[in-house]
Design a protein around this motif. Structure first.
Motif, short mmCIF file in Angstrom:
data_model
loop_
_atom_site.label_atom_id
_atom_site.label_comp_id
_atom_site.label_asym_id
_atom_site.label_seq_id
_atom_site.Cartn_x
_atom_site.Cartn_y
_atom_site.Cartn_z
N VAL A 39 5.65 -47.40 -28.91
CA VAL A 39 5.28 -46.74 -30.20
C VAL A 39 5.10 -47.59 -31.27
O VAL A 39 5.66 -48.51 -31.35
N CYS A 40 3.80 -47.39 -31.91
CA CYS A 40 3.72 -48.13 -32.83
C CYS A 40 2.89 -47.43 -34.19
O CYS A 40 1.58 -47.62 -34.24
N ASN A 41 3.47 -46.38 -34.71
CA ASN A 41 2.83 -45.93 -35.86
C ASN A 41 3.47 -45.75 -37.10
O ASN A 41 3.53 -45.04 -37.84
N MET A 42 3.90 -47.48 -37.36
CA MET A 42 4.35 -47.68 -38.61
C MET A 42 3.76 -47.67 -39.74
O MET A 42 4.10 -47.59 -40.77
N GLU A 43 2.44 -47.33 -39.56
CA GLU A 43 1.65 -47.57 -40.84
C GLU A 43 1.57 -46.08 -41.28
O GLU A 43 0.80 -45.87 -42.46
N LEU A 44 2.02 -45.02 -40.74
CA LEU A 44 1.77 -43.67 -40.85
C LEU A 44 3.27 -43.29 -41.54
O LEU A 44 4.30 -43.37 -40.95
N PRO A 45 3.39 -42.51 -42.63
CA PRO A 45 4.60 -41.80 -42.85
C PRO A 45 5.28 -40.83 -42.38
O PRO A 45 4.40 -40.00 -41.35
N ASN A 46 6.41 -40.40 -42.50
CA ASN A 46 7.03 -39.23 -41.76
C ASN A 46 7.07 -39.03 -40.28
O ASN A 46 6.63 -37.99 -39.55
N GLN A 47 7.23 -40.29 -39.75
CA GLN A 47 7.42 -40.37 -38.20
C GLN A 47 8.53 -39.70 -37.55
O GLN A 47 9.63 -40.02 -38.11
N ASP A 48 8.35 -38.80 -36.49
CA ASP A 48 9.51 -38.54 -35.76
C ASP A 48 9.29 -38.20 -34.21
O ASP A 48 8.92 -37.23 -33.96
N ASN A 49 9.29 -39.51 -33.66
CA ASN A 49 8.70 -39.68 -32.23
C ASN A 49 9.96 -39.52 -31.40
O ASN A 49 10.78 -40.45 -31.53
N TRP A 50 9.95 -38.52 -29.97
CA TRP A 50 10.91 -38.44 -29.29
C TRP A 50 10.43 -38.96 -27.88
O TRP A 50 9.42 -38.44 -27.56
N SER A 84 4.73 -57.73 -41.49
CA SER A 84 3.27 -58.09 -41.11
C SER A 84 2.43 -57.07 -41.09
O SER A 84 1.11 -57.18 -40.85
N PHE A 85 2.82 -55.85 -41.76
CA PHE A 85 2.00 -54.58 -41.97
C PHE A 85 1.83 -54.62 -43.73
O PHE A 85 3.06 -54.05 -44.29
N GLN A 86 0.67 -54.58 -44.00
CA GLN A 86 0.46 -54.54 -45.50
C GLN A 86 0.28 -52.90 -45.72
O GLN A 86 -0.20 -52.23 -45.20
N GLY A 87 0.78 -52.49 -46.77
CA GLY A 87 1.07 -51.40 -47.19
C GLY A 87 2.08 -50.41 -46.62
O GLY A 87 1.96 -49.11 -46.71
N ALA A 88 2.61 -50.86 -45.62
CA ALA A 88 3.50 -49.96 -44.71
C ALA A 88 5.15 -50.24 -44.92
O ALA A 88 5.98 -49.79 -44.54
N ALA A 89 5.36 -50.98 -46.12
CA ALA A 89 6.52 -51.45 -46.32
C ALA A 89 7.68 -50.37 -46.84
O ALA A 89 8.65 -50.16 -46.68
N GLY A 90 6.96 -49.42 -47.27
CA GLY A 90 7.54 -48.15 -47.84
C GLY A 90 8.41 -47.29 -46.82
O GLY A 90 9.44 -46.76 -46.97
N HIS A 147 15.87 -59.85 -33.52
CA HIS A 147 14.59 -60.56 -33.40
C HIS A 147 13.56 -59.66 -33.67
O HIS A 147 13.57 -58.64 -33.19
N VAL A 148 12.39 -60.12 -34.63
CA VAL A 148 11.32 -59.26 -34.86
C VAL A 148 10.19 -60.37 -34.65
O VAL A 148 10.31 -61.64 -34.73
N PHE A 149 9.00 -59.75 -34.37
CA PHE A 149 7.88 -60.60 -33.87
C PHE A 149 6.69 -60.18 -34.98
O PHE A 149 6.82 -59.06 -35.53
N THR A 150 5.75 -61.22 -35.32
CA THR A 150 4.45 -60.74 -35.86
C THR A 150 3.38 -60.85 -35.16
O THR A 150 3.48 -61.05 -34.29
N LEU A 151 2.38 -60.16 -35.60
CA LEU A 151 1.03 -59.93 -35.06
C LEU A 151 0.52 -61.29 -34.68
O LEU A 151 0.23 -62.28 -35.52
N GLY A 152 0.19 -61.46 -33.45
CA GLY A 152 -0.41 -62.70 -32.89
C GLY A 152 0.80 -63.78 -32.45
O GLY A 152 0.58 -64.79 -31.96
N GLY A 153 2.08 -63.32 -32.72
CA GLY A 153 3.06 -64.31 -32.54
C GLY A 153 3.96 -63.75 -31.28
O GLY A 153 3.73 -62.73 -30.90
#
Length: 370
Positions: free
Chosen positions: A58-69, A96-102, A143-149
């Motif tokens: 799952v990778c919806n981190m650029e969208l707010p109010n996520q609740d995925n089960w 690594s996501f611009q504008g999704a830090a909040g 551990h976390v990874f960055t895009l392309g890494g």
């Protein structure tokens, strides 16, 4: 009197895991429940051995109010009271996501629900799943990874329990992370079957917690018999055996091997000491003292026989001494006509050697005869 040692602390055999579910072994689609449909999705990954495994991501981190089960299928618990869930996953770095830090996250939450039926609770929304399932733990990434890494795979082990119903389901909740759930493995720990001090203990599941102890009854191996102390041992929370009580001993005509794991028939004539040494090379522990008691009884009988022999020897010496005295009383006097001493306890004369010495002295003073 026979001596029994009722308690022993034994070294343990290696614990082992009984696997209830392992997605790495699945070759068909898992088809787990996904709510909402825009959240988790099933994918196929290839591991380092070029084998395919079923994963979810799952990778919806650029969208707010996520609740995925994501909800698993029904998992039968078998003998398990406490289940361990091994998770392998990777998480993308929120920076690594611009504008999704909040509203970006790097964690997810594990839930579970017990049931006596394989039929799942009807749920059409995340709210219904949240009401039906109990939270176990929020799982974070080391551990976390960055895009392309390339990033390291995270591993986490979560305890689920205590369990009492026929089975359970797992659920994973995402609140706005970018996650690859690579594998899920559910298992429980067991104490392996073992034989100690001629007592067989079957394999047993651990208890409800890591520090719990489960009482496991034992039984004597073939051709062995139980003593007065009940046979039992405790299965520890990590799958290790501790605190054996009671012991068995081989029946008459049988002897144990050096490992105290079996009784074999004695087909040749051997001495008691040889039987003892072959039965228990490790010393008098837990049920083997009966052999040493028998050896002590045999030694006691030998000492009694030796004492009787010594008593007979003493009487023989006494008789010999009396015979020597009688012979001495019958020896004629060395000097005829001289006074004699009377031997103690009798009337026969005994020559006085001092008179003989005085006579010899007078002869020397007079010189040789003319």
């Amino acid at each position: 009197m026979e001596i029994w040692v009722p308690l022993c602390f034994v070294s343990t055999a290696l614990a082992f895991d009984e696997v209830l579910m392992d997605t790495q072994l699945e070759t068909e689609e898992l088809n787990w429940l996904v709510l909402p449909s825009s959240g988790w999705e099933e994918a196929v990954a290839v591991d380092k051995n070029f084998e395919t495994t079923r994963t979810y991501r799952v990778c919806n981190m650029e969208l707010p109010n996520q609740d995925n089960w994501l909800r698993s299928g029904f998992i039968r618990r078998g003998e398990a009271r406490l289940v361990y869930v091994d998770l392998r996953f990777s998480v993308r770095d929120c920076r690594s996501f611009q504008g999704a830090a909040g509203f970006c996250r790097e964690t997810f939450t594990l839930y579970h629900r017990q049931s006596d039926s394989e039929e799942a609770v009807s749920a059409s929304s995340a709210e219904e799943l949240r009401a039906a399932y109990a939270k176990v733990l929020e799982v974070g990434a080391d551990h976390v990874f960055t895009l392309g890494g390339s990033g390291q795979v995270n591993r986490a082990t979560v305890r689920v329990g205590p369990l009492s119903k026929a089975g359970f389901r797992l659920a994973f909740r995402d609140r706005g992370a970018c996650i690859n759930l690579l594998s899920v493995r559910a298992y429980f720990k067991k104490c392996p079957a073992t034989v100690t001090n001629l007592v067989h203990f079957p394999e047993a599941a651990t208890g409800e917690g890591p520090s719990s102890l489960v009482v496991v009854p034992g039984s004597c191996v073939p051709n062995a018999e139980e003593g007065a102390v009940p046979l039992k041992m405790y299965c520890g929370g990590e799958g290790d055996w501790v605190g054996a009580t009671g012991a068995c001993r081989c029946r008459h005509g049988y002897r144990s091997n050096e490992g105290l794991t079996a009784c074999t028939e004695i087909k040749d004539h051997v001495t008691l000491s040889h039987v003892q040494s072959s039965r228990d090379a490790s010393g008098p522990s837990c049920g083997r003292l009966e052999d040493q008691n028998a050896l002590l009884r045999a030694n006691g009988r030998l000492l009694k026989e030796q004492a009787a022999t010594l008593e007979q020897l003493a009487r023989a010496v006494e008789t010999l001494s009396a015979n020597i005295n009688a012979i001495l009383r019958r020896v004629p006097g060395l000097l005829e006509g001289k006074p004699h001493l009377v031997a103690e306890g009798g009337s026969s004369p005994v020559p006085d050697l001092r008179d003989e010495e005085r006579v010899q002295g007078h002869r020397d003073e007079a010189g040789p005869p003319n």
